[in-house]
Design a protein around this motif. Structure first.
Motif, short mmCIF file in Angstrom:
data_model
loop_
_atom_site.label_atom_id
_atom_site.label_comp_id
_atom_site.label_asym_id
_atom_site.label_seq_id
_atom_site.Cartn_x
_atom_site.Cartn_y
_atom_site.Cartn_z
N THR A 24 0.85 -1.19 0.00
CA THR A 24 0.00 0.00 0.00
C THR A 24 0.88 1.24 0.00
OG1 THR A 24 -0.11 -0.02 2.42
CG2 THR A 24 -1.85 -1.17 1.23
N LYS A 25 0.28 2.39 -0.20
CA LYS A 25 1.05 3.63 -0.30
C LYS A 25 1.76 3.91 1.01
CE LYS A 25 -1.62 5.98 -3.88
NZ LYS A 25 -2.47 7.15 -4.21
N ALA A 26 2.90 4.55 0.89
CA ALA A 26 3.70 4.87 2.08
C ALA A 26 3.13 6.06 2.83
CB ALA A 26 5.13 5.15 1.68
N GLN A 27 2.12 6.72 2.25
CA GLN A 27 1.54 7.89 2.89
C GLN A 27 0.03 7.74 3.01
OE1 GLN A 27 3.08 11.00 0.33
NE2 GLN A 27 4.73 11.42 1.77
N PRO A 28 -0.43 6.83 3.87
CA PRO A 28 -1.87 6.70 4.08
C PRO A 28 -2.43 7.98 4.70
CG PRO A 28 -0.65 5.45 5.72
CD PRO A 28 0.35 5.92 4.72
N VAL A 29 -3.74 8.18 4.57
CA VAL A 29 -4.35 9.42 5.07
C VAL A 29 -5.56 9.11 5.95
CG1 VAL A 29 -3.58 10.84 3.14
CG2 VAL A 29 -5.73 9.61 2.95
N VAL A 30 -5.78 9.97 6.93
CA VAL A 30 -6.95 9.84 7.80
C VAL A 30 -8.17 10.32 7.03
CG1 VAL A 30 -8.06 10.69 9.90
CG2 VAL A 30 -5.61 10.14 9.91
N ARG A 31 -9.18 9.44 6.89
CA ARG A 31 -10.40 9.79 6.18
C ARG A 31 -11.55 10.13 7.12
NH1 ARG A 31 -8.71 11.81 1.81
NH2 ARG A 31 -7.81 10.36 0.29
N ASP A 32 -11.50 9.59 8.33
CA ASP A 32 -12.58 9.88 9.27
C ASP A 32 -12.13 9.57 10.69
OD1 ASP A 32 -15.05 10.66 10.17
OD2 ASP A 32 -16.10 8.83 9.58
N VAL A 33 -12.70 10.28 11.63
CA VAL A 33 -12.51 10.00 13.05
C VAL A 33 -13.90 9.84 13.66
CG1 VAL A 33 -11.60 10.82 15.25
CG2 VAL A 33 -10.38 11.36 13.13
N VAL A 34 -14.17 8.64 14.18
CA VAL A 34 -15.49 8.36 14.76
C VAL A 34 -15.36 8.39 16.28
CG1 VAL A 34 -17.42 6.75 14.85
CG2 VAL A 34 -16.01 6.90 12.76
N PRO A 35 -15.87 9.44 16.95
CA PRO A 35 -15.74 9.53 18.41
C PRO A 35 -16.80 8.68 19.13
CG PRO A 35 -16.84 11.47 17.57
CD PRO A 35 -16.53 10.63 16.37
N PHE A 36 -16.47 8.24 20.33
CA PHE A 36 -17.41 7.48 21.17
C PHE A 36 -17.43 8.10 22.56
CE2 PHE A 36 -16.50 4.63 17.76
CZ PHE A 36 -17.64 3.83 17.61
N GLY A 37 -18.48 7.81 23.28
CA GLY A 37 -18.60 8.29 24.65
C GLY A 37 -18.72 9.80 24.76
N GLY A 38 -19.28 10.42 23.71
CA GLY A 38 -19.49 11.87 23.76
C GLY A 38 -18.25 12.69 23.49
N GLY A 39 -17.16 12.05 23.03
CA GLY A 39 -15.92 12.78 22.76
C GLY A 39 -16.01 13.66 21.52
#
Length: 692
Positions: free
Chosen positions: A392-407
């Motif tokens: 896979t690519k050497a530079q993966p990227v964050v596509r989403d952050v799913v918070p839990f517990g009201g964070g």
């Protein structure tokens, strides 16, 4: 500085630096400084004419500004720039070779025969003494053969023959020495340290600073998976350090307070702070050169076999000389055998061929730490790939952050980046870059960070225990739970992405979804390796089975293993080797280092973790997997060249011996042709394997 543009085309400028010539030091200083200009691809300096050519992708005005702002008097560069550039070395050997040829023919033109004969006799003494020393040690090796051939020529008063033999031997030795030193130098530079940023201890915390800002007596912190940037004494902490690139030791060495750490060694486990001894100089380069020259690491089986055969053939050549004389009673025919031997060409051409191939690979940004690894690549029938950062690519990227517990989404990413920035894995880099792109500041706010290989990170923030890592680590090893009422939300997270799980005080706080697409060239590389005869291609990853299945299908790999630990990869490699396979392991992370060490050949992708590059036998520096195909092609071509060299050496020398024994050719002629063919084969071995 003042300069004159001599010619210019799009993307390239050649100019004179306002001087008729440059010293080697000035040429190295200018090249080093201009290579630091953003957008500059290549700088070639012609020290004899004071010219330089720059190839660039940036704007022309940046190049002009860079040259105008340059000054030989104020430029400050590391001593290593001059020591390891190779410029002075090449010039030295070029001049020696030219001098040898000029002196040879000047003697023939200007010196009368009696004087030439006396000079030849004096020059023969070192060769004869070398042969005698071999005999006194009870060895019948190539120097004995050379000494006998030269002595026999002198005894027959054939001074021209003796002179020709010594001249060609000298040229061959000079070419071998030149190629060997240049190849060793290139190899040492490829293994030399290239660290851009380091963690500097500042008060109660650590700050990330450019490596060239560090001064002697500063304290730098080196954590697991990173390379030690400078020599120095360990101030605090404990770590297991891999010193194989410096000392050849196969097992990591424990370093603790009071111990000494060497630049370029890699921290496999733990964390240490080091008081820097020196930041400039070339001690590491010298140590690497010494290690290469003093060990057998460079030698392939072909080289060792050639040396062994060469020495074993010496007694047979001497016996053939005696036998020819006994059968024919003709001294001239006997000397024809003596003047021609197989060993000289075998000993000279094979090492030069291997070292030249290593140097050629370097031009494709492939750094090989020894000839035996190139030979193993040519013979390999199994290739094991890590997934993340390799297929896979050497530079993966964050596509989403799913918070839990009201964070809060941004707060969760900020905390994750604060922890992940200490470690070199590509997923960690994606988290840090994701926070940067969202302008989220993540100054140090945690206690000591503990990295657990193939699992994740543990630390404390505001007295709360925070962990981040794989599903197995967070939920199975640590027993964390999903907040009540959010199971459906958790199950709805897309499985297309690789996922990092973060928990605070035993409860899931966020899932970070990271897109890690297959490299665009991966499919073609897999097809190419199959067409080259490697059908056993395997992918191994610590990621989930669904993600592994998807990536393997896209890359065209049938055999894959998911949710594996580093020791599982190493065991798989060892099992394949035990079955008689020659195994290549390709990886880029801390998790891959055990398997890289276990394989016949460990190949690291250059944009991965520093420790992977340090432990690997070969590094592909382009960040493009197509380098694997180039490496395999070069290795196969190299083995074909070695086989061709064997056939040519045997065929030519057998023919010359036959001509000498039958009386068709005089000893002087056969000696000249023998040495000329040896030099010709050696020079051909120095040419490129892969034609442009």
């Amino acid at each position: 500085m003042r300069f004159l543009i001599k010619d210019e085309i799009k993307g390239r400028i050649r100019f004179n630096l306002g001087r008729s010539s440059l010293t080697y030091r000035e040429a190295d200083i200018f090249r080093d400084r201009m290579m630091k200009v953003e957008g500059v691809i290549k700088v070639t300096v012609y020290e004899r004419t004071g010219d330089a050519a720059i190839v660039f992708t940036c704007g022309r005005e940046q190049i002009i500004a860079g040259i105008r702002g340059f000054s030989f008097e104020t430029a400050d560069v590391s001593d290593t720039v001059h020591y390891d550039s190779g410029r002075q070395l090449n010039s030295y050997y070029r001049e020696k070779l030219i001098e040898k040829v000029i002196f040879r023919y000047a003697k023939k033109i200007f010196l009368p025969y009696p004087v030439r004969a006396a000079v030849t006799a004096v020059n023969a003494v070192p060769y004869i003494l070398k042969g005698i020393r071999c005999l006194t040690k009870g060895k019948l090796e190539v120097p004995v053969l050379d000494a006998v051939a030269i002595s026999a020529s002198l005894a027959r008063r054939s001074f021209e023959t003796a002179g020709s033999v010594m001249f060609l031997l000298g040229v061959g030795e000079l070419l071998e020495e030149w190629t060997h030193k240049k190849s060793v130098g290139d190899l040492a530079r490829s293994m030399s340290l290239k660290v851009n940023k380091v963690w500097l201890r500042a008060g109660e915390g650590d700050i990330l600073v450019p490596a060239d800002e560090v001064k002697p007596d500063d304290i730098v912190v080196v954590r697991m998976g990173n390379v030690i940037p400078f020599d120095g004494t360990v101030e605090s902490g404990e770590a297991m350090v891999n010193q194989s690139s410096m000392t050849g030791e196969s097992m990591p060495v424990k370093k603790e307070a009071g111990g000494y750490a060497y630049a370029g060694t890699a921290v496999e486990e733990g964390e240490i702070s080091i008081k820097v001894k020196e930041t400039k100089g070339f001690t590491r380069y010298e140590k690497i050169v010494s290690m290469i020259e003093e060990t057998e690491k460079l030698k392939s089986e072909s080289e060792s076999r050639a040396e062994h055969i060469a020495d074993r053939l010496v007694p047979y050549t001497l016996a053939g000389t005696v036998l020819t004389y006994l059968l024919t009673g003709n001294v001239t025919k006997a000397l024809s055998v003596l003047m021609v031997d197989f060993s000289c060409a075998l000993k000279l051409a094979m090492p030069v061929s291997v070292l030249s191939a290593i140097r050629e690979a370097g031009r494709y940004d492939i750094m090989i730490k020894g000839g035996k690894y190139m030979e193993a690549v040519a013979c390999a029938d199994v290739v094991v790939f890590d997934k993340t950062g390799t297929l896979t690519k050497a530079q993966p990227v964050v596509r989403d952050v799913v918070p839990f517990g009201g964070g809060d989404r941004d707060e969760m990413l900020r905390i994750a980046a604060c922890l992940e920035e200490h470690f070199p894995h590509s997923m960690a880099k994606a988290v840090v870059e994701g926070a940067r792109m969202r302008n989220l500041s993540h100054a140090e706010m945690h206690s000591r960070v503990q990295y657990i290989v193939a699992h994740g990170i543990v630390s404390e923030i505001d007295g709360r225990r925070v962990i981040i890592g794989s599903y197995h680590f967070v939920f199975e090893d640590e027993g964390c739970v999903i907040p009540e009422g959010e199971k459906e939300k958790f199950d709805g997270i897309p499985s297309d992405y690789s996922q990092l799980y973060m928990a605070i005080e035993g409860r899931l706080a966020a899932v970070i979804c990271i897109e890690d697409p297959v490299r665009k060239e991966a499919g073609d590389v897999i097809k190419g390796l199959k067409s080259m005869g490697i059908n056993n291609l395997v992918m191994m990853t610590g990621d989930s089975a669904k993600t592994a299945e998807s990536i393997a299908a896209q890359a065209g790999i049938e055999e894959y293993y998911a949710e594996v630990l580093p020791e599982d990869k190493a065991r798989f490699v060892e099992k394949k080797r035990a079955e008689g396979h020659t195994v290549i392991m390709t990886g880029d992370g801390i998790n891959d280092s055990p398997a890289l060490s276990a394989a016949n050949v460990g190949i690291a992708v250059s944009d991965g973790a520093e420790i992977a590059r340090e432990i690997a036998d070969i590094t592909i520096g382009s960040g493009d997997l197509s380098g694997l195909l180039t490496l395999r092609e070069l290795s196969e071509l190299q083995m074909k060249r070695i086989g061709r060299n064997y056939r040519q050496i045997v065929g030519i020398n057998a023919g010359l011996i036959g001509c000498g024994v039958s009386g068709v050719m005089q000893p002087a002629t056969s000696a000249w042709l023998h040495n000329a063919s040896t030099v010709a084969i050696t020079l051909n071995s120095m040419t490129d394997l892969k034609k442009a």
